[in-house]
Design a protein around this motif. Structure first.
Motif, PDB file in Angstrom:
ATOM      1  N   THR A 158       0.895  -1.448  -0.117  1.00 42.31           N
ATOM      2  CA  THR A 158       0.028   0.216   0.208  1.00 42.31           C
ATOM      3  C   THR A 158       0.622   1.579  -0.559  1.00 42.31           C
ATOM      4  O   THR A 158       0.408   2.245  -0.690  1.00 42.31           O
ATOM      5  N   LEU A 159       1.883   1.244   0.545  1.00 42.03           N
ATOM      6  CA  LEU A 159       2.537   2.303   0.265  1.00 42.03           C
ATOM      7  C   LEU A 159       3.210   2.650  -1.193  1.00 42.03           C
ATOM      8  O   LEU A 159       3.448   3.262  -1.049  1.00 42.03           O
ATOM      9  N   ALA A 160       4.235   1.687  -1.278  1.00 37.29           N
ATOM     10  CA  ALA A 160       4.578   1.727  -2.421  1.00 37.29           C
ATOM     11  C   ALA A 160       3.721   1.814  -3.751  1.00 37.29           C
ATOM     12  O   ALA A 160       4.297   2.908  -4.390  1.00 37.29           O
ATOM     13  N   ALA A 161       2.696   1.644  -3.294  1.00 29.33           N
ATOM     14  CA  ALA A 161       1.229   1.920  -3.992  1.00 29.33           C
ATOM     15  C   ALA A 161       1.079   3.687  -3.899  1.00 29.33           C
ATOM     16  O   ALA A 161       0.524   4.005  -4.760  1.00 29.33           O
ATOM     17  N   LEU A 162       0.700   4.072  -2.930  1.00 29.13           N
ATOM     18  CA  LEU A 162       0.730   5.515  -3.004  1.00 29.13           C
ATOM     19  C   LEU A 162       1.947   6.273  -3.379  1.00 29.13           C
ATOM     20  O   LEU A 162       1.630   7.341  -3.850  1.00 29.13           O
ATOM     21  N   HIS A 163       2.864   5.954  -3.250  1.00 30.56           N
ATOM     22  CA  HIS A 163       4.490   6.333  -3.677  1.00 30.56           C
ATOM     23  C   HIS A 163       4.185   6.717  -5.042  1.00 30.56           C
ATOM     24  O   HIS A 163       4.012   7.617  -5.433  1.00 30.56           O
ATOM     25  N   ARG A 164       3.405   5.739  -5.889  1.00 34.39           N
ATOM     26  CA  ARG A 164       3.579   5.359  -7.314  1.00 34.39           C
ATOM     27  C   ARG A 164       2.410   6.911  -7.546  1.00 34.39           C
ATOM     28  O   ARG A 164       2.634   7.084  -9.078  1.00 34.39           O
ATOM     29  N   ALA A 165       1.435   6.041  -6.987  1.00 36.68           N
ATOM     30  CA  ALA A 165       0.072   6.859  -7.353  1.00 36.68           C
ATOM     31  C   ALA A 165       0.448   8.622  -7.261  1.00 36.68           C
ATOM     32  O   ALA A 165      -0.588   9.234  -7.652  1.00 36.68           O
ATOM     33  N   SER A 166       0.887   8.996  -6.274  1.00 36.39           N
ATOM     34  CA  SER A 166       1.247  10.216  -5.567  1.00 36.39           C
ATOM     35  C   SER A 166       2.140  10.526  -6.701  1.00 36.39           C
ATOM     36  O   SER A 166       2.663  12.449  -6.389  1.00 36.39           O
ATOM     37  N   LYS A 167       2.951  10.009  -7.748  1.00 38.66           N
ATOM     38  CA  LYS A 167       4.361  10.727  -8.161  1.00 38.66           C
ATOM     39  C   LYS A 167       4.920  11.183  -7.260  1.00 38.66           C
ATOM     40  O   LYS A 167       6.118  11.805  -7.976  1.00 38.66           O
ATOM     41  N   GLY A 168       5.737   9.744  -6.257  1.00 43.95           N
ATOM     42  CA  GLY A 168       6.996  10.908  -5.563  1.00 43.95           C
ATOM     43  C   GLY A 168       6.205  11.406  -3.928  1.00 43.95           C
ATOM     44  O   GLY A 168       7.346  11.712  -3.163  1.00 43.95           O
ATOM     45  N   ARG A 169       5.320  12.528  -4.138  1.00 45.50           N
ATOM     46  CA  ARG A 169       4.857  13.644  -3.584  1.00 45.50           C
ATOM     47  C   ARG A 169       4.480  13.085  -2.179  1.00 45.50           C
ATOM     48  O   ARG A 169       4.511  13.315  -0.902  1.00 45.50           O
ATOM     49  N   TRP A 170       3.713  11.336  -1.793  1.00 50.92           N
ATOM     50  CA  TRP A 170       3.569  11.051  -0.624  1.00 50.92           C
ATOM     51  C   TRP A 170       4.641  11.524   0.258  1.00 50.92           C
ATOM     52  O   TRP A 170       4.164  11.230   1.066  1.00 50.92           O
ATOM     53  N   ARG A 171       6.265  10.848  -0.587  1.00 52.05           N
ATOM     54  CA  ARG A 171       6.969  10.779   0.622  1.00 52.05           C
ATOM     55  C   ARG A 171       7.680  11.713   1.150  1.00 52.05           C
ATOM     56  O   ARG A 171       8.009  12.151   2.065  1.00 52.05           O
ATOM     57  N   VAL A 172       7.271  13.628   0.627  1.00 49.07           N
ATOM     58  CA  VAL A 172       7.376  14.502   1.477  1.00 49.07           C
ATOM     59  C   VAL A 172       6.365  15.276   1.836  1.00 49.07           C
ATOM     60  O   VAL A 172       6.130  15.906   3.130  1.00 49.07           O
ATOM     61  N   ASP A 173       5.309  15.535   0.701  1.00 49.52           N
ATOM     62  CA  ASP A 173       3.772  15.705   1.774  1.00 49.52           C
ATOM     63  C   ASP A 173       2.637  14.849   2.483  1.00 49.52           C
ATOM     64  O   ASP A 173       1.860  15.329   3.233  1.00 49.52           O
ATOM     65  N   GLY A 174       2.989  13.853   2.163  1.00 45.81           N
ATOM     66  CA  GLY A 174       1.843  12.839   3.022  1.00 45.81           C
ATOM     67  C   GLY A 174       0.930  12.712   2.353  1.00 45.81           C
ATOM     68  O   GLY A 174       0.616  13.159   1.159  1.00 45.81           O
ATOM     69  N   ILE A 175      -0.372  11.640   2.592  1.00 48.10           N
ATOM     70  CA  ILE A 175      -1.632  11.951   2.346  1.00 48.10           C
ATOM     71  C   ILE A 175      -1.980  13.197   1.815  1.00 48.10           C
ATOM     72  O   ILE A 175      -2.654  14.137   3.019  1.00 48.10           O
ATOM     73  N   ASP A 176      -1.955  13.684   0.876  1.00 44.87           N
ATOM     74  CA  ASP A 176      -2.557  15.290   0.175  1.00 44.87           C
ATOM     75  C   ASP A 176      -3.779  15.598  -0.437  1.00 44.87           C
ATOM     76  O   ASP A 176      -4.408  16.367  -1.134  1.00 44.87           O
TER      77      ASP A 176
END
Length: 477
Positions: A158-176
């Motif tokens: 799920t975490l890797a999927a969120l990283h992909r779906a957010s185009k990497g923004r998830w790592r810095v911005d979290g769930i935006d």
């Protein structure tokens, strides 16, 4: 007695502990499967604090005999048919013993080179044994790692999927923004837990309807849910498909689901926690059709492949995405091997930093049993389930509630939910067997799951005889 246990004392105590385990296994069939004591019995029997002076191992084993063992649910018992199996074996226990003795912390390649490399090779062996797609092998862009459970595998996916779906923004911005996970109404509860931990909330999981006959996910319903979310500005992040659902071992249609995920760029994780082990047998690999479309896949050797809990095998098609999502590099972990890029650091493939040498017990099991031994174990479970299902089908008081492609049989009394629930209570109260229940299409259903290497035709027949006798009392009464 307060000094450290020296190697000779350990040798003597170790022999005593191994003898105790061997005696436990030898007497399991004579023990009740579950404890009849009320909650608090163990607490009341234990002293209020530890002893001032150390005690010999014999004193600990005596209390193990009198206080602990009688108040367990015996998962290795030949009459344990509850949940899914969580079975161990002699070679697994010995591998765990060696792991404990070595005391290796394998967070980095540099902190235990053989710990990391044996895990990589063993997961490649296992991928070959199950005939998984080439993209999951470490020789390409993917690779495997041992997680503690399928729950952790789903969280990491799920975490890797969120990283992909957010185009990497998830790592810095979290769930935006709003992201969504999808699974069938029969998907495991860990999928909702993963979504909650990842910050999506329980509403972040959209349950997809299943075919009423097969209990497998409806691809058309999945497509409709994804399109509705996209139209509402919600980003589809991950679909979790299941091979062998918890209730009935239904198999979701991976080829159709994979095509939908590819079309919309959604991560596909395949949860085969229990049934994945079946793929060691070529005749059961039909269940993995379409797996080449998955981004990640997991199954539990600690369920049906004779490896003690905890051991979940998790593979990704692109390890780069996973590592990029999870890696954190503080100064104290920097080392030449990592900087070279030539090694795998499995800390980047999981939530915790630290990790035990779990590959040892899997390696011991694969070497002791060999391919043919593991296939024989799986085929035995399937044959025993077939034997039991034939008894159910031949008795007009009962009916099968679902297909039984693996070693789980779902069945019920035709007399209805109350009678089926009372049947389960009476049979479990004998202490000879332990079954669990679920609901299939809203109806109360009993589950008999075969898995223990100690279970034989005699034990399955005894379970049927107990059920038939209790059914006779209920239906007559």
């Amino acid at each position: 007695m307060a000094e450290h246990m020296d190697p000779e004392e350990f040798r003597r105590a170790g022999y005593a502990v191994v003898d105790w385990i061997a005696d436990y296994w030898a007497t399991l069939g004579q023990r009740p499967v579950t404890s009849q004591d009320p909650p608090g019995a163990v607490t009341a029997a234990l002293p209020t604090g530890p002893t001032e002076r150390g005690e010999p191992v014999e004193a600990v084993l005596a209390d193990l005999d009198s206080l602990i063992a009688p108040r367990l649910t015996h998962w290795q018992h030949p009459g344990f048919f509850g949940y899914f199996p969580a079975n161990t074996s002699g070679p697994s226990v010995l591998g765990d013993l060696v792991s404990s003795g070595l005391g290796v912390q394998g967070m980095l390649w540099a902190t235990g080179p053989a710990c990391t490399e044996l895990e990589t090779v063993t997961l490649d062996w296992l991928a070959g044994l199950l005939d998984l797609p080439e993209r999951f092998r470490s020789t390409g862009p993917g690779g495997g790692v041992i997680q503690d459970s399928a729950s952790s595998a789903t969280l990491v996916a799920t975490l890797a999927a969120l990283h992909r779906a957010s185009k990497g923004r998830w790592r810095v911005d979290g769930i935006d923004r709003r992201y969504r996970a999808y699974t069938s109404t029969q998907g495991h509860s860990s999928i909702e837990k993963a979504a909650r931990i990842a910050g999506l909330g329980a509403d972040g999981v959209r349950p997809i309807d299943v075919d009423p006959g097969t209990q497998a996910m409806e691809p058309a319903a999945l497509r409709a849910a994804i399109e509705a979310d996209r139209a509402a500005g919600v980003i589809p992040a991950i679909v979790v498909a299941t091979i062998g659902t918890t209730s009935t071992t239904a198999v979701d249609p991976l080829p159709e689901i994979g095509a939908i995920c590819a079309e919309y760029g959604v991560w596909l994780h395949v949860d085969a926690a229990y049934a994945g082990a079946a793929a060691v047998c070529p005749e059961l690999r039909w269940s993995h059709a379409g797996l080449e479309g998955a981004d990640s896949y997991c199954f539990d050797p600690h369920k049906w492949l004779l490896t003690g809990f905890d051991c979940d095998a998790f593979w990704v098609a692109d390890r780069g995405e996973l590592i990029e999502a999870l890696t954190v590099m503080p100064e104290f972990l920097r080392n030449a091997a990592t900087e070279s890029g030539a090694v795998l650091d499995y800390r980047d493939w999981q939530v915790p930093l630290g990790r035990r040498f779990r590959a040892l017990k899997l390696w011991f099991v694969l070497r002791w049993y060999g391919v043919e031994g593991l296939r024989a174990h799986i085929r035995s479970g399937v044959a025993l389930a077939d034997r039991f299902a034939a008894r159910v089908a031949a008795d007009d008081r009962f009916e099968l509630a679902a297909a039984h492609p693996f070693s789980l049989v779902c069945f019920r009394l035709r007399a209805g939910d109350e009678a089926s629930a009372e049947l389960l209570r009476r049979v479990n109260d004998t202490g000879r067997v332990h079954l669990t229940h679920t609901r299939v299409a809203g109806r109360y259903t009993l589950r008999l799951a075969v898995g223990s290497p100690l279970t034989t035709e005699t034990h399955v027949d005894e379970a049927w005889d107990l059920l038939a006798a209790a059914a006779g009392e209920l239906v007559a009464g």
